[in-house]
Enzyme design. Structure first.
Site, PDB file in Angstrom:
ATOM      1  N   ARG A   1      75.685  48.946  62.175  1.00 23.65           N
ATOM      2  CA  ARG A   1      75.809  47.656  63.038  1.00 23.65           C
ATOM      3  C   ARG A   1      77.042  46.843  63.106  1.00 23.65           C
ATOM      4  O   ARG A   1      77.166  46.474  63.816  1.00 23.65           O
ATOM      5  CB  ARG A   1      74.806  46.695  61.993  1.00 23.65           C
ATOM      6  CG  ARG A   1      73.178  46.883  62.013  1.00 23.65           C
ATOM      7  CD  ARG A   1      73.107  46.399  60.564  1.00 23.65           C
ATOM      8  NE  ARG A   1      70.880  46.172  61.049  1.00 23.65           N
ATOM      9  CZ  ARG A   1      70.641  46.492  59.998  1.00 23.65           C
ATOM     10  NH1 ARG A   1      71.230  45.128  58.874  1.00 23.65           N
ATOM     11  NH2 ARG A   1      68.982  45.672  60.628  1.00 23.65           N
TER      12      ARG A   1
ATOM     13  N   HIS B   1      74.979  38.287  59.089  1.00 30.06           N
ATOM     14  CA  HIS B   1      73.401  39.184  58.525  1.00 30.06           C
ATOM     15  C   HIS B   1      73.611  39.261  57.337  1.00 30.06           C
ATOM     16  O   HIS B   1      72.610  38.292  56.533  1.00 30.06           O
ATOM     17  CB  HIS B   1      72.790  40.019  59.078  1.00 30.06           C
ATOM     18  CG  HIS B   1      71.328  40.848  59.039  1.00 30.06           C
ATOM     19  ND1 HIS B   1      70.542  39.587  58.888  1.00 30.06           N
ATOM     20  CD2 HIS B   1      71.381  41.651  58.974  1.00 30.06           C
ATOM     21  CE1 HIS B   1      69.769  40.342  59.012  1.00 30.06           C
ATOM     22  NE2 HIS B   1      69.826  41.753  58.411  1.00 30.06           N
TER      23      HIS B   1
ATOM     24  N   GLN C   1      78.539  41.711  56.751  1.00 34.86           N
ATOM     25  CA  GLN C   1      77.765  42.464  57.920  1.00 34.86           C
ATOM     26  C   GLN C   1      77.642  41.077  58.970  1.00 34.86           C
ATOM     27  O   GLN C   1      76.218  40.418  58.929  1.00 34.86           O
ATOM     28  CB  GLN C   1      76.446  42.965  57.566  1.00 34.86           C
ATOM     29  CG  GLN C   1      75.892  43.664  58.582  1.00 34.86           C
ATOM     30  CD  GLN C   1      74.965  44.777  58.306  1.00 34.86           C
ATOM     31  OE1 GLN C   1      73.433  44.599  58.314  1.00 34.86           O
ATOM     32  NE2 GLN C   1      75.270  45.497  58.270  1.00 34.86           N
TER      33      GLN C   1
ATOM     34  N   HIS D   1      74.754  41.020  62.170  1.00 35.72           N
ATOM     35  CA  HIS D   1      74.023  41.663  62.243  1.00 35.72           C
ATOM     36  C   HIS D   1      74.067  41.371  64.298  1.00 35.72           C
ATOM     37  O   HIS D   1      74.200  40.756  64.421  1.00 35.72           O
ATOM     38  CB  HIS D   1      72.414  41.177  62.734  1.00 35.72           C
ATOM     39  CG  HIS D   1      71.827  42.379  62.910  1.00 35.72           C
ATOM     40  ND1 HIS D   1      71.195  42.428  63.830  1.00 35.72           N
ATOM     41  CD2 HIS D   1      70.405  42.732  61.920  1.00 35.72           C
ATOM     42  CE1 HIS D   1      69.633  43.487  64.048  1.00 35.72           C
ATOM     43  NE2 HIS D   1      69.773  43.378  62.830  1.00 35.72           N
TER      44      HIS D   1
ATOM     45  N   LEU E   1      66.838  36.202  63.866  1.00 34.95           N
ATOM     46  CA  LEU E   1      67.285  37.677  63.894  1.00 34.95           C
ATOM     47  C   LEU E   1      65.975  38.759  64.486  1.00 34.95           C
ATOM     48  O   LEU E   1      64.919  38.325  65.391  1.00 34.95           O
ATOM     49  CB  LEU E   1      67.290  38.433  62.710  1.00 34.95           C
ATOM     50  CG  LEU E   1      67.123  39.436  61.989  1.00 34.95           C
ATOM     51  CD1 LEU E   1      68.665  40.321  62.172  1.00 34.95           C
ATOM     52  CD2 LEU E   1      66.663  40.396  60.426  1.00 34.95           C
TER      53      LEU E   1
ATOM     54  N   PHE F   1      66.307  54.464  63.609  1.00 35.54           N
ATOM     55  CA  PHE F   1      67.019  52.893  62.888  1.00 35.54           C
ATOM     56  C   PHE F   1      68.583  53.509  62.772  1.00 35.54           C
ATOM     57  O   PHE F   1      68.648  54.520  62.740  1.00 35.54           O
ATOM     58  CB  PHE F   1      66.943  52.181  61.692  1.00 35.54           C
ATOM     59  CG  PHE F   1      65.885  50.561  61.358  1.00 35.54           C
ATOM     60  CD1 PHE F   1      64.901  50.326  61.658  1.00 35.54           C
ATOM     61  CD2 PHE F   1      66.826  49.717  61.029  1.00 35.54           C
ATOM     62  CE1 PHE F   1      64.824  49.348  61.950  1.00 35.54           C
ATOM     63  CE2 PHE F   1      66.633  48.860  61.114  1.00 35.54           C
ATOM     64  CZ  PHE F   1      65.217  48.461  61.946  1.00 35.54           C
TER      65      PHE F   1
ATOM     66  N   ARG G   1      76.213  48.062  55.565  1.00 33.49           N
ATOM     67  CA  ARG G   1      75.265  48.418  55.280  1.00 33.49           C
ATOM     68  C   ARG G   1      73.946  49.413  56.086  1.00 33.49           C
ATOM     69  O   ARG G   1      74.651  48.331  57.544  1.00 33.49           O
ATOM     70  CB  ARG G   1      73.711  47.103  54.568  1.00 33.49           C
ATOM     71  CG  ARG G   1      73.334  47.546  54.211  1.00 33.49           C
ATOM     72  CD  ARG G   1      72.315  46.283  53.915  1.00 33.49           C
ATOM     73  NE  ARG G   1      71.729  45.084  54.370  1.00 33.49           N
ATOM     74  CZ  ARG G   1      70.733  45.545  55.658  1.00 33.49           C
ATOM     75  NH1 ARG G   1      70.260  46.587  55.865  1.00 33.49           N
ATOM     76  NH2 ARG G   1      70.623  44.135  56.445  1.00 33.49           N
TER      77      ARG G   1
ATOM     78  N   GLU H   1      66.442  45.257  64.422  1.00 37.80           N
ATOM     79  CA  GLU H   1      67.235  46.198  65.145  1.00 37.80           C
ATOM     80  C   GLU H   1      65.754  47.475  65.498  1.00 37.80           C
ATOM     81  O   GLU H   1      65.707  48.776  66.240  1.00 37.80           O
ATOM     82  CB  GLU H   1      67.779  47.236  64.177  1.00 37.80           C
ATOM     83  CG  GLU H   1      68.623  48.214  64.677  1.00 37.80           C
ATOM     84  CD  GLU H   1      70.226  48.538  63.009  1.00 37.80           C
ATOM     85  OE1 GLU H   1      69.681  50.101  62.354  1.00 37.80           O
ATOM     86  OE2 GLU H   1      70.244  47.843  62.428  1.00 37.80           O
TER      87      GLU H   1
END
Length: 589
Positions: free
Chosen positions: A287, A354, A241, A243, A253, A120, A399, A256
């Site tokens: 991100r 996000h 954030q 995304h 969404l 990730f 994050r 990821e």
């Protein structure tokens, strides 16, 4: 007190997502009478939308250590995260995930039978040397699996759920202690006082302050609004954030986890552009970084599609077997919302709001901490927060993916333990309610009932979303944000005059939306004022006029006070619990 029905509990939890249900489980299993309020049925809470995984250094696929996870989280936060809270979360992660497995969470498996882990963004081995497989996944429905697992455990533990109830306001006594909440039962329209020894907010984020968001319509920042009105500051609200991969035009969404499985981003020229920006981590950089790179490709004319307004996420090379086995929901989303089958063609994607990194100021024990005199952190007795509405602060300015589900279970449990200790040691009996406990909430509802010639809720909400989208986006500048501060103040004034035509009590969704708007406005004003004040670029706050991170002046948390709309600041916790401090350095990938 006005003639309002009262109910009494040991603990009241507002929000039935991952954090709320993990805390409730802890409290109910300790034998405490626990009530959980939720605007929707618990398994429809927004945690259900989390796709890619939950991070833990299990080392099931390749070597991993919690210290590496901690380093990645500190670096990902752009050194605004509190290192004591980050150490606590990363060190606890393996135990938290194994506990979920023992609860019956249906993780995917590797051949040995251990939990499957995928790579990730921003997660590395050996302090940034190479990507690591740390995201424990249940296909691309990890949040769904987690939420159902926790709900089943709470049913077993006899947790009491108040489904389709909306909390209205926090009740604080003359000492400033929290002694309960007021709440509206949607089915009847009646207002209740819920008297508690301890209250936990797990109300999720406020992503609906933006026009384009991956957030559910229920994510209206209710906990933030209630705190702001009760005199509790909001921390780090400038950090939102984006995304990288929301479906272009729809905002839904795309996890990821697609890039974790080997998906790649292409611009309109068919070029894998992330190799230019992040030669080591490529498409798996954090991100905030990937979102800015994608936005630059579009701004510089290398976008895809008829209007060159998005980029492409290619995964057809993974083959039907991987897509159908590891990413079945993503294929379904792409077909339904983008009109493309990812087995055959790429998905059009664009950065979309996000996650809220800021929120209610807490420590790693889940206790809400506010400034008092010269002390920047004094506990609010009887009040706790966990999950996206809370700011512990483990995410700082940005994050890492999969740290959100981890945040929910680690700090949900931690807050639950703190509440048990507080109730047993410090508040074994209820503190008395103030005489006027329900009056403020009743006056807010009465204003809506009696308002004539006012503003339409939809019009005010749209104006708020348009302002925040335009003035607090992926790229920011002084002129734009100064305009945003002025514009959002005007929208906030309009919000004081909202009206509803439907005056009925039973299932009055117009009243609910008007009350939700009150909460959204608090989050939007805090966001705009805090963003305008921060004269640096850090994590998700990318400031065109101050393009460098300024650790000398700005390595500090912002605190927004709603009563006079002023900002204060407090230091970042630079002292971890047991390991050495990780000093700031330039973020390269």
């Amino acid at each position: 007190m006005a003639n309002v029905a009262k109910r009494q509990f040991d603990a009241v939890i507002v929000g039935a997502g991952g954090a709320g249900m993990r805390a409730a489980l802890q409290l109910s299993e300790a034998g405490l009478k626990t009530a959980v309020l939720s605007k929707v049925f618990p398994t429809r809470s927004h945690t259900v939308a989390a796709q890619g995984g939950i991070s833990a250094s299990l080392g099931n696929v390749q070597e991993d250590k919690w210290e590496w996870h901690m380093y990645d989280t500190v670096k990902g936060s752009d050194w605004l995260g509190d290192q004591d809270a980050i150490e606590f979360m990363c060190k606890t992660a393996p135990e938290a995930v194994i506990e979920l497995e023992h609860f019956g969470m249906p993780f995917d498996r590797v051949e040995s039978g251990r939990i499957y882990q995928r790579p990730f963004g921003g997660h590395t081995a050996n302090f940034g040397e190479k990507p690591v497989q740390r995201a424990c996944a249940a296909a691309d429905r990890t949040g769904h699996a987690l939420l159902h697992t926790l709900y089943q455990r709470n049913v077993r533990a006899n947790t009491q759920f108040f489904v389709e109830w909306m909390a209205l306001d926090l009740i604080r006594d003359a000492d400033g202690d929290v002694v309960g909440v007021t709440a509206l039962e949607m089915e009847t329209g009646e207002v209740y006082v819920l008297h508690a020894k301890a209250v936990l907010f797990a109300t999720g984020g406020a992503g609906r302050i933006y026009a384009a968001s991956t957030n559910a319509f229920i994510n209206t920042g209710d906990g933030l609004g209630m705190c702001a009105r009760a005199g509790i500051p909001l921390e780090d609200m400038e950090f939102w954030q984006f995304h990288p991969t929301g479906v272009a035009g729809a905002g839904v969404l795309i996890t990821e986890g697609v890039r974790g499985e080997g998906g790649i981003l292409l611009n309109g020229n068919g070029e894998r552009f992330m190799e230019r920006y992040a030669p080591t981590l490529k498409d798996l950089a954090p991100r905030d970084f990937v979102s800015r790179c994608m936005a630059l490709e579009v701004l510089e004319g290398r976008g895809a599609g008829k209007n060159k307004d998005h980029v492409l996420l290619k995964l057809d090379h993974l083959g039907p077997e991987v897509i159908n086995h590891r990413l079945p929901s993503i294929r379904e989303i792409a077909i339904k919302f983008a009109g493309v089958d990812p087995i055959k063609e790429p998905i059009p994607v664009i950065p979309t709001t996000h996650y809220q990194m800021g929120g209610i100021p807490t420590n790693y024990l889940g206790e809400v901490m506010v400034p008092k005199g010269d002390n920047p952190e004094v506990r609010v007795n009887g009040f706790y927060a966990a999950g996206e509405c809370a700011c512990a602060s483990v995410h700082g300015a940005n994050r890492l993916g999969t740290n959100s589900l981890l945040d929910l279970v680690v700090f949900g449990k931690s807050a639950g333990d703190s509440m048990i200790d507080f109730i047993k040691r410090e508040r074994p009996v209820h503190k008395p309610l103030p005489e006027n406990a329900a009056d403020y909430s009743l006056s807010r509802i009465a204003r809506l009932e009696n308002q004539t010639g006012g503003e339409e809720v939809n019009d005010v909400r749209s104006a708020m979303q348009k302002t925040i989208q335009l003035r607090a986006g992926v790229f920011r500048n002084s002129e734009n944000m100064a305009l945003g501060v002025k514009e959002i103040a005007e929208v906030a004034e309009r919000a004081k005059r909202t009206q509803i035509k439907d005056k009925s009590k039973v299932w009055n969704t117009a009243r609910i939306e008007a009350l939700e708007l009150d909460n959204l406005i608090e989050a939007a004003v805090a966001t705009m004022i805090a963003a305008d004040a921060r004269k640096e670029s850090r994590g998700a706050h990318s400031h065109d006029d101050f393009q460098k991170r300024d650790d000398d002046n700005w390595m500090k948390h912002s605190l927004f006070f709603n009563h006079d709309r002023h900002l204060d600041y407090k230091p970042v916790h630079t002292k971890p619990l047991t390991v050495d401090y990780i000093p700031p350095k330039e973020r390269t990938f």
